[in-house]
Enzyme design. Structure first.
Site, PDB file in Angstrom:
ATOM      1  N   ASP A   8     -37.414  20.029  -0.958  1.00  0.00           N
ATOM      2  CA  ASP A   8     -36.951  19.933  -2.333  1.00  0.00           C
ATOM      3  C   ASP A   8     -37.885  18.938  -3.013  1.00  0.00           C
ATOM      4  O   ASP A   8     -38.857  18.479  -2.386  1.00  0.00           O
ATOM      5  CB  ASP A   8     -35.484  19.490  -2.370  1.00  0.00           C
ATOM      6  CG  ASP A   8     -34.803  19.892  -3.680  1.00  0.00           C
ATOM      7  OD1 ASP A   8     -35.484  20.365  -4.605  1.00  0.00           O
ATOM      8  OD2 ASP A   8     -33.577  19.729  -3.768  1.00  0.00           O
ATOM      9  N   HIS A 104     -32.346  15.166  -1.804  1.00  0.00           N
ATOM     10  CA  HIS A 104     -31.703  14.163  -2.671  1.00  0.00           C
ATOM     11  C   HIS A 104     -30.202  14.159  -2.434  1.00  0.00           C
ATOM     12  O   HIS A 104     -29.635  15.118  -1.902  1.00  0.00           O
ATOM     13  CB  HIS A 104     -31.987  14.468  -4.141  1.00  0.00           C
ATOM     14  CG  HIS A 104     -31.554  15.850  -4.518  1.00  0.00           C
ATOM     15  ND1 HIS A 104     -30.265  16.158  -4.857  1.00  0.00           N
ATOM     16  CD2 HIS A 104     -32.246  17.018  -4.549  1.00  0.00           C
ATOM     17  CE1 HIS A 104     -30.173  17.455  -5.102  1.00  0.00           C
ATOM     18  NE2 HIS A 104     -31.363  18.006  -4.912  1.00  0.00           N
ATOM     19  N   HIS A 116     -27.833  15.223  -7.790  1.00  0.00           N
ATOM     20  CA  HIS A 116     -27.159  16.383  -8.380  1.00  0.00           C
ATOM     21  C   HIS A 116     -26.820  17.329  -7.241  1.00  0.00           C
ATOM     22  O   HIS A 116     -27.276  17.127  -6.097  1.00  0.00           O
ATOM     23  CB  HIS A 116     -28.041  17.071  -9.426  1.00  0.00           C
ATOM     24  CG  HIS A 116     -29.248  17.752  -8.849  1.00  0.00           C
ATOM     25  ND1 HIS A 116     -30.375  17.064  -8.477  1.00  0.00           N
ATOM     26  CD2 HIS A 116     -29.490  19.049  -8.562  1.00  0.00           C
ATOM     27  CE1 HIS A 116     -31.277  17.914  -7.994  1.00  0.00           C
ATOM     28  NE2 HIS A 116     -30.754  19.123  -8.020  1.00  0.00           N
ATOM     29  N   GLU A 134     -26.390  19.217  -1.458  1.00  0.00           N
ATOM     30  CA  GLU A 134     -27.301  20.238  -0.928  1.00  0.00           C
ATOM     31  C   GLU A 134     -27.624  19.989   0.547  1.00  0.00           C
ATOM     32  O   GLU A 134     -27.865  20.932   1.305  1.00  0.00           O
ATOM     33  CB  GLU A 134     -28.584  20.268  -1.773  1.00  0.00           C
ATOM     34  CG  GLU A 134     -28.293  20.724  -3.191  1.00  0.00           C
ATOM     35  CD  GLU A 134     -29.472  20.598  -4.144  1.00  0.00           C
ATOM     36  OE1 GLU A 134     -30.619  20.709  -3.699  1.00  0.00           O
ATOM     37  OE2 GLU A 134     -29.229  20.392  -5.340  1.00  0.00           O
TER      38      GLU A 134
END
Lengths: 272, 273
Positions: A8, A104, A116, A134
């Site tokens: 990511d 993250h 997020h 995630e």
């Protein structure tokens, strides 16, 4: 031994702002080069540790960030979107272990760069009651295929989120956030040296059976999805078979984790 | 007697181009006024014919087109997007009969002004239980699930033909005769308003005397087939949990009821967009 490196962008070395991960074309160009460097460090480490095959799954935005012309020649790249398993595309192809690069923390985490969960509109996600971002969502999909997570590079908050799920995990905190958009960051070469070393160590440990269990959850899977505001849940409530829990929340049940992941992605799209 | 008037924009008096129905374009302001006038004519006719309640559902785009300050009293207005029943919002609330005003033909129709099916960018074709449908058919089937007949449609000649194929006894007002997707011989709006008012009055009177067109129904559970414009759209829509991929551009969705099938169709369109 086959390693999947799911990348990511928010947890890549030096990244502290949305401009770095897409909002500003010039800044984005800098950081996709650095992103490719972080990924290459993990690829080198994985091969040093004894991997025979490394596949990189580009998981940021539309999955077209890694510069294939700069990618380590030994690695293959899963690029583009939508793909069947999205951020862990290729996870069903006889993968032995999973690494995260540039991940993250979930939405709302204290002192976490660009925290997020999938889109800006998702507030909280619970999988069978487990609060996930995630890291957890993609890890549970990998777990469905009995693939353990063996390494993460992220900021300190992201590393801690992963350690909550997989105690003893190899972690590289390339930055320590002091706010959502501010962090003390490691110099790039230093960060990438640490990523390479951690990836090598993770693979060596994996070979010796010294790794956490694949992340699993009970089937069927009940997902509770809370959005930032009611209009977003109005849209997401179009997901076939879902239940509206309250103004901001929907819930749905899926037979297994890959199905739950697909429905979650559909709900996130419908919310917009 | 309660009448629901679902109103779209492409079949409104004078409309021949996307700029007329696009809220970001200056031309739009002219045509939302004409839209409100076409609808107001239908409201007057419904009341004259004996309706005691009229609800207008704004069904175009973001569903904030009708100028409420110019809308004929005593109609109420369903306004705003994401209503659970979409273009026929309110159809589940004790409606006796429906009008479809300003409708248009389905995607691909010969000489149909702005012909499309829900999304001009995303949808090539939609079948409900193997019936090729446009928005008229889909919405009439949803109304049918609540035993509500569609008494009146206003559209171009292509929209009229599409409606009559499904509901032979429907009352129609042809607002324009299209000669391509973007050209038509348009009747003067004032003339159209007289025609709509008279047709609405006659349709409601016929309904009151037991001579309504048939309610449009389909077999439930419902199998929906959607053909998208290209395969990436079907890639995205395939994420829906009840979707089955038929081929590159096509998916199939199974739903227990027609209203649920309609929600599924809208979800698939949004996934693809």
């Amino acid at each position: 031994m086959k390693i999947l490196i799911a990348d990511d962008m928010e947890g890549i070395s030096g990244v502290v702002d949305w401009r770095h991960v897409g909002d500003d074309p010039g800044e984005y160009a800098r950081f996709r080069h650095i992103m490719t460097g972080d990924v290459n460090a993990a690829v080198r480490g994985a091969f040093k540790g004894g991997a025979d095959e490394v596949v990189v799954s580009d998981g940021h935005g539309s999955g077209r960030n890694v510069l294939v012309e700069e990618l380590d020649r030994r690695a293959k790249l899963n690029s583009g979107s939508p793909s069947p398993f999205s951020m862990v595309s290729g996870i069903d192809q006889n993968v032995d272990a999973l690494m995260y690069v540039g991940y993250h923390a979930r939405k709302g985490t204290l002192h976490a760069i660009l925290c997020h969960t999938w889109t800006g509109s998702v507030r909280n996600v619970f999988v069978n009651g487990l609060h996930v971002g995630e890291i957890g969502l993609n890890g549970l999909v990998a777990g469905h295929f009995n693939v353990p997570l063996i390494m993460i590079s992220s900021d300190l908050a992201g590393c801690n989120e992963a350690l909550d799920l997989v105690p003893g995990l190899e972690t590289v905190a390339v930055k320590k956030a002091t706010g959502r958009f501010a962090a003390e960051v490691l110099q790039i070469e230093e960060a990438q040296a640490r990523i390479e070393a951690a990836a090598e160590k993770a693979v060596l440990r994996f070979k010796n059976g010294d790794h956490g269990a694949p992340l699993k959850t009970n089937y069927p899977v009940k997902v509770r999805l809370e959005f930032d505001s009611a209009d977003l849940a109005d849209g997401a409530a179009q997901l076939p078979g879902c239940t509206r829990v309250d103004g901001r929340t929907i819930e749905f049940t899926a037979p297994d984790m890959p199905s739950a992941h697909r429905s979650f992605r559909a709900a996130a799209t419908l919310s917009r | 007697m309660k009448i629901l008037i679902s109103t779209d924009m492409e079949g409104i008096s004078g409309v021949v181009d996307w700029t007329h129905v696009d809220s970001t374009h200056a031309e739009y302001n002219r045509f939302r006024r004409l839209m409100t006038a076409d609808v107001s004519a239908a409201v007057r006719g419904a009341i004259k014919g004996g309706a005691d309640q009229v609800v207008v559902t704004d069904a175009h785009g973001s569903k904030t087109n009708i100028l409420i300050e110019e809308l004929e009293a005593p109609a109420r207005l369903n306004s705003g997007k994401s209503g659970p029943m979409g273009m026929v919002q309110g159809i589940d609330d004790h409606v006796d009969a429906a009008f479809f005003v300003g409708y248009h033909a389905r995607n691909g129709t010969l000489n149909g002004i702005l012909s499309h099916t829900i999304s001009g960018k995303a949808i090539a074709n939609i079948w409900v239980n193997d019936l090729l449908v446009g928005e008229f058919g889909i919405n009439a089937l949803v109304a049918g699930a609540y035993d509500v007949p569609v008494l009146l449609v206003t559209s171009d000649q292509a929209g009229e033909a599409e409606a009559k194929d499904l509901v032979p006894d429907i009352t129609t007002v042809v607002t324009k005769v299209s000669t391509s997707r973007y050209s038509a011989d348009c009747l003067p709006p004032k003339r159209v308003h007289q025609m709509i008012e008279a047709a609405a009055e006659a349709a409601v009177k016929a309904f009151a005397s037991g001579k309504a067109p048939a309610v449009l129904k389909t077999v439930e559970p419902v199998v929906v087939k959607i053909e998208f414009m290209h395969s990436a759209m079907a890639d995205s829509a395939s994420l829906l949990p009840n979707a089955r991929r038929l081929e590159g551009r096509m998916i199939e969705l199974k739903a227990d009821t027609m209203p649920e099938a309609y929600r599924n169709i809208r979800a698939a369109v949004k996934m693809a967009a």
